[in-house]
Every structure is written in C-alpha cells, then in structure tokens.
Enzyme design. Structure first.
Site, PDB file in Angstrom:
ATOM      1  N   HIS A  10      -3.744  -5.114   0.386  1.00 40.46           N
ATOM      2  CA  HIS A  10      -3.261  -5.552   1.701  1.00 40.46           C
ATOM      3  C   HIS A  10      -3.306  -7.074   1.802  1.00 40.46           C
ATOM      4  O   HIS A  10      -4.353  -7.656   2.124  1.00 40.46           O
ATOM      5  CB  HIS A  10      -4.105  -4.929   2.810  1.00 40.46           C
ATOM      6  CG  HIS A  10      -3.860  -3.470   3.014  1.00 40.46           C
ATOM      7  ND1 HIS A  10      -2.909  -2.989   3.887  1.00 40.46           N
ATOM      8  CD2 HIS A  10      -4.421  -2.382   2.428  1.00 40.46           C
ATOM      9  CE1 HIS A  10      -2.907  -1.674   3.840  1.00 40.46           C
ATOM     10  NE2 HIS A  10      -3.817  -1.273   2.962  1.00 40.46           N
TER      11      HIS A  10
ATOM     12  N   CYS B 292       0.833  -1.202   0.000  1.00 43.47           N
ATOM     13  CA  CYS B 292       0.000   0.000   0.000  1.00 43.47           C
ATOM     14  C   CYS B 292       0.880   1.268   0.000  1.00 43.47           C
ATOM     15  O   CYS B 292       1.512   1.575  -0.996  1.00 43.47           O
ATOM     16  CB  CYS B 292      -0.982  -0.025   1.167  1.00 43.47           C
ATOM     17  SG  CYS B 292      -2.326   1.174   0.989  1.00 43.47           S
TER      18      CYS B 292
ATOM     19  N   SER C 252       1.510 -13.382  32.566  1.00 45.35           N
ATOM     20  CA  SER C 252       2.437 -13.389  33.699  1.00 45.35           C
ATOM     21  C   SER C 252       2.759 -14.815  34.130  1.00 45.35           C
ATOM     22  O   SER C 252       3.881 -15.097  34.578  1.00 45.35           O
ATOM     23  CB  SER C 252       1.863 -12.591  34.874  1.00 45.35           C
ATOM     24  OG  SER C 252       0.689 -13.191  35.382  1.00 45.35           O
TER      25      SER C 252
ATOM     26  N   GLU D  51      -2.139  -8.885   4.082  1.00 45.67           N
ATOM     27  CA  GLU D  51      -2.168  -9.334   5.476  1.00 45.67           C
ATOM     28  C   GLU D  51      -3.574  -9.507   6.019  1.00 45.67           C
ATOM     29  O   GLU D  51      -3.764 -10.175   7.052  1.00 45.67           O
ATOM     30  CB  GLU D  51      -1.392  -8.356   6.360  1.00 45.67           C
ATOM     31  CG  GLU D  51      -2.023  -6.984   6.568  1.00 45.67           C
ATOM     32  CD  GLU D  51      -1.687  -5.974   5.490  1.00 45.67           C
ATOM     33  OE1 GLU D  51      -1.856  -4.766   5.741  1.00 45.67           O
ATOM     34  OE2 GLU D  51      -1.258  -6.391   4.387  1.00 45.67           O
TER      35      GLU D  51
ATOM     36  N   GLY E  50      -2.261 -13.908  37.738  1.00 40.24           N
ATOM     37  CA  GLY E  50      -3.177 -15.015  37.548  1.00 40.24           C
ATOM     38  C   GLY E  50      -3.527 -15.233  36.100  1.00 40.24           C
ATOM     39  O   GLY E  50      -4.141 -16.232  35.742  1.00 40.24           O
TER      40      GLY E  50
END
Length: 511
Positions: free
Chosen positions: A170, A78, A229, A172, A225
């Site tokens: 595009h 593009c 992490s 993608e 939690g």
C-alpha cells in the site's frame, strides 16, 4: 482539467490514495469499481484500490478492465494488483500466513519508471491474506520482499497502447516510506500530470461552475459556524453575490454562546445572514429518542423543514447549499454498502425536499477546505476552528436529549475548549469536545456527601483529513486542571475521563 480515476473496491484506505494524489497537484475522483466514466476525456490514468474481498471470492467486486486497459496507464494496488493478475491468467492463492505490516523491498528494478529514485531496501506496508503466486503472461517482476516475490510487477503494452503496473503493498499509507514517490512516479511521470490542481484553480473553476449551475436563481445556505459551511458561503458569495441568503439555525444544541458568537463572526464577511431560533421544535421532536442514527435523521429532517419555511419568505429560492465535504459522503455509505454513520448533510435529507441541493465543497478534504478559505481571504479565526458536528451536542450526549443535559454539556465543553486555548494547545489539536455519558451513573464523594452523577469524557484527536485520527497526547497537568474545573463548576458531573482511542477502529464522534 486532468484527472486520475480511482476505482474503489471497498478498501478502508482508498481515500488515502485520493489524498496523496491531490497532494501531488492532480485532481482525482474516487468512483465505485463499476462506474468508470467512459466519456470523460480528462482522465489521464486509472488506479484500482484494495478491497476487503479475495479475488477468489464469488462475491468479489469485478470490473471489465478492457474499458480502460491499454488506453490509459493503469496501477493496481493490493486487491487491484491481484485482480489484474487473476483476470489476466495469473494465479492468486491464499498465503500461508497473513502478510501484514512493514516489509523491505530487497530487490527493486530502479530502471522501471514506477521506482525511479527509490532507495535500496525501501520500507513498504503489506496488508493482505492472498498473494500472487504466478504472474500473467508477459508480466515482469519489478520488486520483491523476502516473503513476497511478486511484490510489484509490470506488464509492458504493445506499441501504441499504455502499460500496466501493480503493487501488492500500500503506497498510500504512511508506513510505506517512499509511497508518495511511487504515486508521483505514476501520476506525474507515467500519466503526465501537469499538476494544475490546487486552491487557486479550485476557486476559479468552482466559481465559474456555480454561476453556470445556479444562473439567476436564489440560494439559501445553512451556516453552522464551522469551517465547511463558512467557506461554502464565501465561495458562493463570490460567485453569485446578492442571490445568496445564509440562514443560521439554532437547534438548541450548539456550544455555549455559539449562536451569538457565530452571528458576530459573519459580520466581517459581508454575508446576508438570517438567524432562526428553532430550538423548541428540535428539542420537542428529539424528546425520548435514544438511537444516534434516529437523532441524526430527525435533526436533518427538521433542518430542512425550517429551511423550507424560510424559503417561502424568499422570492425565487431554488437551491439549498451545504458545506458537505468528501469525508462526510465517504463515511455515510462506503462501496460495500455498509453504513458507518449518517452525516447530517448526507443522511438526513428527505426525498421530498423542495429545494435543489448545491454542495460546492463535496470533493474536498478538510485540509483542502482550509486552503480554499485562505485563498478566499478568510480570517484565521474562522479557518482554524475545530470541526463541530452539524447535529451539535445531540451526538455528544449518549441517550435521550433534554435541555438540562445540554446545559451540563455546554458548561463542561466551554471549560475544556477555553482551557485548550489558554494553554496554547487549541491549534495543536484537530478536533476536541466533551461527551456527556448520560446513560451512565458514577458514584462519587463531594465533601462529606455521596454523589451519584454522570461522567464526562474528553475527546481530542490529531488528524489531517478526519479519515484517520489519533488521540492527542495532552499534558497530564492540563487534563488534571480541566477535570478539577469541570467537577467543581458543573453541577451533575462527578467524574471526568479521557478518550484514548484512535480512528479506526473508533470514530471521532461518539455517535
């Protein structure tokens, strides 16, 4: 490891390019348009993204193509295609009408390696206001639509150099039906990727990198939690073992019974976890604060202050580890410099933080984090959990935060999430949660009495990476049951709504 560099000119779909390249088993990095890594010998190709600007705009982002053109295969998408043409002596002009939506490639040069394996009339997605009206000298048209003659072009390089490819559509996005094939032809066929990127290689490389980075230092990691992490903790534990101390901070805005449940879940992982109840501090500092950006920054600041206090108790603590992932960083500040929203892992860290920052998942999308977790042998009960914001229910309560509002939302949210599990819908949804519209009062009738209480909005989305999301089509019977249960069982709520907005234009969280 081989890599593709994607230079970002500010397109909303740049991260989708990265995801498609990763899906091809090839590592890639998205960098600002002007930050090409000159000395990186692992780069095998360069992709130029789209942009909200016109190449004819005086403020348009510009890059010196000579830094890599000819030395590495180059693909412009593009704006990238238009920029290559514009700077190479071609002409880019405003289109008579905005070229947006589905188009078919009515002519395709299938002999060109970029279009190997393409079907006739392959569907692509256009989204631009400018169009390339004249190609640079030596360029060849390799695909056209009915309205866009120069939909794709190729500039062959002199012997000993690498060529240039460019497309005005595009590849993608989902609506370019063979877009992944085009990217595969470029990344694997033209650039020669060995497809060595994946969960197994990531774990191996990251463990080695963490050992080099951290050495014999002690590390503190904040557990929430959530998936991110948790995976970061297990990855660090594999790398440095007893040098890692995990801290789970209860800021008072977790889901119902979350603190107890999370501490129990981590017992099976062999992690050294300290639980800290800091809810009084967080709630006091948030008192009267209504602005969502300010909420996030206060929570981030307090989080670090709590960690600094705990770090003083741990000998030789030098690092703060976080489960920051790629979409967190992208949303916090895009290339145009416009903040969408500050993430707690990104926007809330003070400049005088005493611990160095370690973010082992910073280049991963959510689906990649889950694959890494499975590679590490983590249980599906942790890997399959919905994302939950670090600031917790603070960003799901519109307006100021009070303990009473938190309790109302905890009860409503618990009814909703438990119902998703009971109805077998939990794993069909990427993320779900209840939002308390505490800035709004709604008239209702319960029994013979008039009520004037708060509405609750239910949010559920489907996604693969949180960069884009669509609202989940939950059954009406399910929504009716949840609405009835919340209104009947949660005092202070007399109306339940369902959020049917997608991302973009909305975000997944309300604040």
């Amino acid at each position: 490891m081989q890599k593709i560099i994607i230079l970002d000119f500010g397109s909303q779909t740049t991260q989708l390019i990265a995801r498609r390249v990763r899906e091809l088993g090839t590592f890639c990095e998205v960098l600002p348009y002007n930050k090409y890594p000159e000395d990186d010998t692992d780069v095998i190709g360069v992709i130029l993204s789209g942009s909200p600007y016109s190449v004819n705009d005086p403020e348009a982002f510009q890059v010196d193509l000579s830094r890599f053109r000819g030395r590495l295969p180059l693909l412009g998408i593009c704006y990238g295609a238009q920029y290559i043409a514009h700077t190479g002596g071609g002409k880019v002009e405003s289109a008579d009408s905005r070229e947006y939506g589905r188009q078919q490639l009515v002519t395709i040069c299938k002999d060109n390696p970029l279009f190997h394996g393409f079907d006739d009339n392959s569907q692509v997605w256009m989204s631009h206001g400018d169009t390339i009206t004249h190609l640079p000298a030596g360029a060849q048209v390799i695909a056209s639509t009915e309205t866009v003659e120069n939909a794709a072009y190729y500039i062959p390089a002199p012997q000993g150099q690498q060529s240039v490819w460019a497309v005005q559509f595009h590849p993608e996005v989902y609506h370019s039906l063979q877009g992944t094939l085009l990217l595969e032809n470029f990344v694997c066929g033209i650039c020669g990727s060995r497809r060595e990127w994946g969960a197994s290689s990531f774990v191996e490389d990251t463990v080695a990198e963490l050992r080099r980075q951290i050495g014999t230092d002690r590390v503190i990691l904040g557990l929430s939690g959530g998936v991110d992490s948790s995976v970061a903790a297990v990855l660090l534990n594999r790398a440095i073992g007893h040098q890692l101390t995990c801290i789970f901070v209860d800021h008072g805005m977790l889901r119902k019974d979350e603190f107890r449940n999370v501490m129990r879940d981590y017992e099976c992982l062999g992690l050294n976890v300290i639980g800290v109840d800091a809810s009084e501090k967080f709630l006091a500092d948030l008192a009267g604060v209504r602005d969502p950006e300010q909420k996030r920054k206060i929570i981030g600041r307090d989080f670090v202050e709590v960690f600094n206090a705990e770090a003083a108790k741990i000998t030789d603590a030098r690092w703060l580890a976080q489960g920051t992932i790629y979409p967190d960083r992208i949303e916090s500040l895009n290339i145009t410099g416009k903040v969408i929203k500050s993430h707690h892992n990104v926007g809330g860290l003070p400049s005088d933080m005493k611990l160095r920052l370690c973010e082992p998942l910073r280049w991963l999308f959510k689906d990649e984090v889950r694959r890494v977790g499975r590679e590490l042998g983590m249980p599906d009960t942790l890997i399959g959990r919905h994302p939950f914001p670090g600031p917790g229910l603070a960003v799901r309560i519109l307006g100021d935060i009070t303990r009473e509002k938190i309790q109302i939302l905890q009860e409503a949210d618990a009814i909703y999430i438990n119902a998703l599990r009971d109805w077998g819908l939990y794993d069909q949804v990427w993320q779900a949660g209840a939002i308390l519209l505490s800035e709004v009062r709604s008239v209702g009738v319960m029994g013979d009495e008039r009520t004037y209480e708060n509405p609750v909005a239910l949010r559920a989305v489907t996604s693969s990476d949180a960069m884009t999301a669509d609202w989940a089509r939950l059954p009406y019977d399910f929504l009716a049951r949840v609405s009835t249960d919340i209104i009947n069982k949660v005092k202070g709520v007399n109306r339940v709504c369902y959020d049917i907005s997608s991302k973009p234009p909305s975000t997944i969280e309300w604040e």
